[in-house]
Design an enzyme around this catalytic site. Sequence first.
Site, PDB file in Angstrom:
ATOM      1  N   ASN A  38       0.853  -1.194   0.000  1.00  0.00           N
ATOM      2  CA  ASN A  38       0.000   0.000   0.000  1.00  0.00           C
ATOM      3  C   ASN A  38       0.885   1.238   0.000  1.00  0.00           C
ATOM      4  O   ASN A  38       1.604   1.503   0.972  1.00  0.00           O
ATOM      5  CB  ASN A  38      -0.922  -0.012   1.217  1.00  0.00           C
ATOM      6  CG  ASN A  38      -1.905   1.150   1.181  1.00  0.00           C
ATOM      7  OD1 ASN A  38      -1.810   2.031   0.323  1.00  0.00           O
ATOM      8  ND2 ASN A  38      -2.847   1.140   2.100  1.00  0.00           N
ATOM      9  N   SER A 113       3.701  13.461 -15.879  1.00  0.00           N
ATOM     10  CA  SER A 113       2.479  13.878 -16.586  1.00  0.00           C
ATOM     11  C   SER A 113       2.727  15.169 -17.356  1.00  0.00           C
ATOM     12  O   SER A 113       3.603  15.963 -16.973  1.00  0.00           O
ATOM     13  CB  SER A 113       1.361  14.121 -15.560  1.00  0.00           C
ATOM     14  OG  SER A 113       0.296  14.837 -16.146  1.00  0.00           O
ATOM     15  N   TYR A 126      -1.959  17.973  -8.075  1.00  0.00           N
ATOM     16  CA  TYR A 126      -1.405  16.917  -8.943  1.00  0.00           C
ATOM     17  C   TYR A 126      -0.181  17.424  -9.693  1.00  0.00           C
ATOM     18  O   TYR A 126       0.862  16.755  -9.735  1.00  0.00           O
ATOM     19  CB  TYR A 126      -2.493  16.475  -9.914  1.00  0.00           C
ATOM     20  CG  TYR A 126      -2.095  15.382 -10.873  1.00  0.00           C
ATOM     21  CD1 TYR A 126      -1.896  14.073 -10.444  1.00  0.00           C
ATOM     22  CD2 TYR A 126      -1.953  15.648 -12.247  1.00  0.00           C
ATOM     23  CE1 TYR A 126      -1.554  13.066 -11.336  1.00  0.00           C
ATOM     24  CE2 TYR A 126      -1.614  14.650 -13.139  1.00  0.00           C
ATOM     25  CZ  TYR A 126      -1.419  13.356 -12.680  1.00  0.00           C
ATOM     26  OH  TYR A 126      -1.087  12.356 -13.573  1.00  0.00           O
ATOM     27  N   ALA A 127      -0.293  18.621 -10.287  1.00  0.00           N
ATOM     28  CA  ALA A 127       0.816  19.174 -11.068  1.00  0.00           C
ATOM     29  C   ALA A 127       2.044  19.384 -10.191  1.00  0.00           C
ATOM     30  O   ALA A 127       3.180  19.140 -10.623  1.00  0.00           O
ATOM     31  CB  ALA A 127       0.397  20.487 -11.720  1.00  0.00           C
ATOM     32  N   ALA A 128       1.821  19.807  -8.959  1.00  0.00           N
ATOM     33  CA  ALA A 128       2.953  20.022  -8.051  1.00  0.00           C
ATOM     34  C   ALA A 128       3.681  18.699  -7.788  1.00  0.00           C
ATOM     35  O   ALA A 128       4.923  18.647  -7.783  1.00  0.00           O
ATOM     36  CB  ALA A 128       2.466  20.628  -6.734  1.00  0.00           C
ATOM     37  N   LYS A 130       3.765  16.060  -9.740  1.00  0.00           N
ATOM     38  CA  LYS A 130       4.424  15.552 -10.953  1.00  0.00           C
ATOM     39  C   LYS A 130       5.635  16.405 -11.328  1.00  0.00           C
ATOM     40  O   LYS A 130       6.635  15.878 -11.824  1.00  0.00           O
ATOM     41  CB  LYS A 130       3.418  15.452 -12.102  1.00  0.00           C
ATOM     42  CG  LYS A 130       2.336  14.390 -11.878  1.00  0.00           C
ATOM     43  CD  LYS A 130       2.918  12.984 -11.753  1.00  0.00           C
ATOM     44  CE  LYS A 130       1.844  11.913 -11.715  1.00  0.00           C
ATOM     45  NZ  LYS A 130       2.382  10.549 -11.664  1.00  0.00           N
TER      46      LYS A 130
HETATM   47  N1  LIG Z   1      -4.274   8.247 -17.699  1.00  0.00           N
HETATM   48  C1  LIG Z   1      -3.672   9.300 -18.178  1.00  0.00           C
HETATM   49  O1  LIG Z   1      -4.136   9.904 -19.155  1.00  0.00           O
HETATM   50  C2  LIG Z   1      -2.386   9.780 -17.574  1.00  0.00           C
HETATM   51  C3  LIG Z   1      -1.782  10.902 -18.125  1.00  0.00           C
HETATM   52  C4  LIG Z   1      -0.574  11.353 -17.577  1.00  0.00           C
HETATM   53  C5  LIG Z   1      -0.001  10.686 -16.510  1.00  0.00           C
HETATM   54  N2  LIG Z   1      -0.629   9.602 -15.976  1.00  0.00           N
HETATM   55  C6  LIG Z   1       0.036   8.928 -14.858  1.00  0.00           C
HETATM   56  O2  LIG Z   1       0.241   7.574 -15.232  1.00  0.00           O
HETATM   57  C7  LIG Z   1       0.169   6.732 -14.079  1.00  0.00           C
HETATM   58  C8  LIG Z   1      -0.863   5.638 -14.274  1.00  0.00           C
HETATM   59  O3  LIG Z   1      -2.093   6.265 -14.622  1.00  0.00           O
HETATM   60  P1  LIG Z   1      -3.391   5.388 -14.986  1.00  0.00           P
HETATM   61  O4  LIG Z   1      -4.285   6.278 -15.738  1.00  0.00           O
HETATM   62  O5  LIG Z   1      -2.995   4.093 -15.569  1.00  0.00           O
HETATM   63  O6  LIG Z   1      -3.981   5.185 -13.510  1.00  0.00           O
HETATM   64  P2  LIG Z   1      -5.203   4.283 -12.971  1.00  0.00           P
HETATM   65  O7  LIG Z   1      -5.860   3.555 -14.094  1.00  0.00           O
HETATM   66  O8  LIG Z   1      -6.028   5.160 -12.107  1.00  0.00           O
HETATM   67  O9  LIG Z   1      -4.421   3.237 -12.058  1.00  0.00           O
HETATM   68  C9  LIG Z   1      -3.734   3.686 -10.921  1.00  0.00           C
HETATM   69  C10 LIG Z   1      -2.930   2.539 -10.359  1.00  0.00           C
HETATM   70  O10 LIG Z   1      -2.291   3.001  -9.166  1.00  0.00           O
HETATM   71  C11 LIG Z   1      -2.614   2.111  -8.112  1.00  0.00           C
HETATM   72  N3  LIG Z   1      -2.684   2.777  -6.821  1.00  0.00           N
HETATM   73  C12 LIG Z   1      -3.319   3.935  -6.516  1.00  0.00           C
HETATM   74  N4  LIG Z   1      -3.208   4.171  -5.202  1.00  0.00           N
HETATM   75  C13 LIG Z   1      -2.484   3.153  -4.673  1.00  0.00           C
HETATM   76  C14 LIG Z   1      -2.043   2.832  -3.368  1.00  0.00           C
HETATM   77  N5  LIG Z   1      -2.335   3.578  -2.296  1.00  0.00           N
HETATM   78  N6  LIG Z   1      -1.297   1.717  -3.194  1.00  0.00           N
HETATM   79  C15 LIG Z   1      -1.000   0.923  -4.238  1.00  0.00           C
HETATM   80  N7  LIG Z   1      -1.401   1.168  -5.510  1.00  0.00           N
HETATM   81  C16 LIG Z   1      -2.140   2.276  -5.707  1.00  0.00           C
HETATM   82  C17 LIG Z   1      -3.968   1.552  -8.476  1.00  0.00           C
HETATM   83  O11 LIG Z   1      -4.208   0.363  -7.754  1.00  0.00           O
HETATM   84  P3  LIG Z   1      -5.706  -0.154  -7.407  1.00  0.00           P
HETATM   85  O12 LIG Z   1      -6.095  -1.020  -8.573  1.00  0.00           O
HETATM   86  O13 LIG Z   1      -5.571  -0.864  -6.134  1.00  0.00           O
HETATM   87  O14 LIG Z   1      -6.588   1.077  -7.290  1.00  0.00           O
HETATM   88  C18 LIG Z   1      -3.807   1.360  -9.974  1.00  0.00           C
HETATM   89  O15 LIG Z   1      -3.112   0.155 -10.234  1.00  0.00           O
HETATM   90  C19 LIG Z   1      -0.129   7.667 -12.908  1.00  0.00           C
HETATM   91  O16 LIG Z   1       1.079   8.032 -12.273  1.00  0.00           O
HETATM   92  C20 LIG Z   1      -0.753   8.880 -13.576  1.00  0.00           C
HETATM   93  O17 LIG Z   1      -0.593  10.041 -12.803  1.00  0.00           O
HETATM   94  C21 LIG Z   1      -1.805   9.138 -16.485  1.00  0.00           C
END
Ligand SMILES: NC(=O)c1ccc[n+]([C@@H]2O[C@H](COP(=O)([O-])OP(=O)(O)OC[C@H]3O[C@@H](n4cnc5c(N)ncnc54)[C@H](OP(=O)(O)O)[C@@H]3O)[C@@H](O)[C@H]2O)c1
Length: 219
Positions: A38, A113, A126-128, A130
């Site tokens: 976690n 990001s 969030y921006a801060a 990243k």
């Molecule tokens: N999606 C976009 O367009 C986008 C754009 C730019 C950057 N990003 C970055 O890319 C990364 C992945 O994004 P995503 O869109 O794939 O995210 P997502 O679908 O929301 O998945 C988030 C992942 O993080 C895990 N997580 C969150 N809190 C946690 C905790 N306390 N302990 C352990 N695991 C935890 C979640 O696990 P659970 O399954 O247990 O919830 C899930 O596996 C992030 O860093 C995000 O900021 C995403």
Amino acid sequence: MEKVALITGGSRGIGLAITNTFRDKGYTVFAPTRAEMNLSDDDSIADYCKALGTIDVIVNNAGINTIATLENLQSAVFQEMIQINLIAPVKIIQCLKNKMSKTGVGRIVNISSIWSFVSKEGRSGYAATKSSVNSITRTLALELAPNILVNAVAPGFVNTELTKQNNSATEIAKIASELPLKRLAEPEEIANLVYFLASEQNTFITGQTILIDGGYTCK
Ligand SMILES: NC(=O)c1ccc[n+]([C@@H]2O[C@H](COP(=O)([O-])OP(=O)(O)OC[C@H]3O[C@@H](n4cnc5c(N)ncnc54)[C@H](OP(=O)(O)O)[C@@H]3O)[C@@H](O)[C@H]2O)c1
């Protein structure tokens, strides 16, 4: 020898695509669920990481993006984003750096990001976090050189649950139409860049944050 990668947030979205890419390339992948590690809990991070053996690659992918304008940004929400997006990756690297290969092939990739380069209302917290990921990437590239290369990948709009959660279907269609490449990225496209940076093909890139945004930030 089979290489070993630790990938956080591998249950879905970008992290799942990264996990599948590394497994397809023959890596042994540890992709702990939230119950196994976690990221809100430093003790849980330490317990999980201490139990691991040698690691070649760390991908700090897990992240949360709670949108809140200044008047609604509560300390607890801000602190949770700092913990998951920033402190947890640092804790993981602290714990595993001595277990990473000492033969010059250690690789760390942090997922940042576009909101670390440009901004949008409601993204201050969030921006801060990243932007700080980019900054820490540079510092750790210096501290862990020459045996470990540290980079960040900054995706734009990716076709994931996080994007659907933070934007309505109408908003997503509008975003896609305004992107130079006229579509969102697929998670596999992000995974391919992460894999390149983490592979032995990358021999001289370190401390960088690579944008992968379909041209969004060129405008
Ligand atoms: N999606 C976009 O367009 C986008 C754009 C730019 C950057 N990003 C970055 O890319 C990364 C992945 O994004 P995503 O869109 O794939 O995210 P997502 O679908 O929301 O998945 C988030 C992942 O993080 C895990 N997580 C969150 N809190 C946690 C905790 N306390 N302990 C352990 N695991 C935890 C979640 O696990 P659970 O399954 O247990 O919830 C899930 O596996 C992030 O860093 C995000 O900021 C995403």
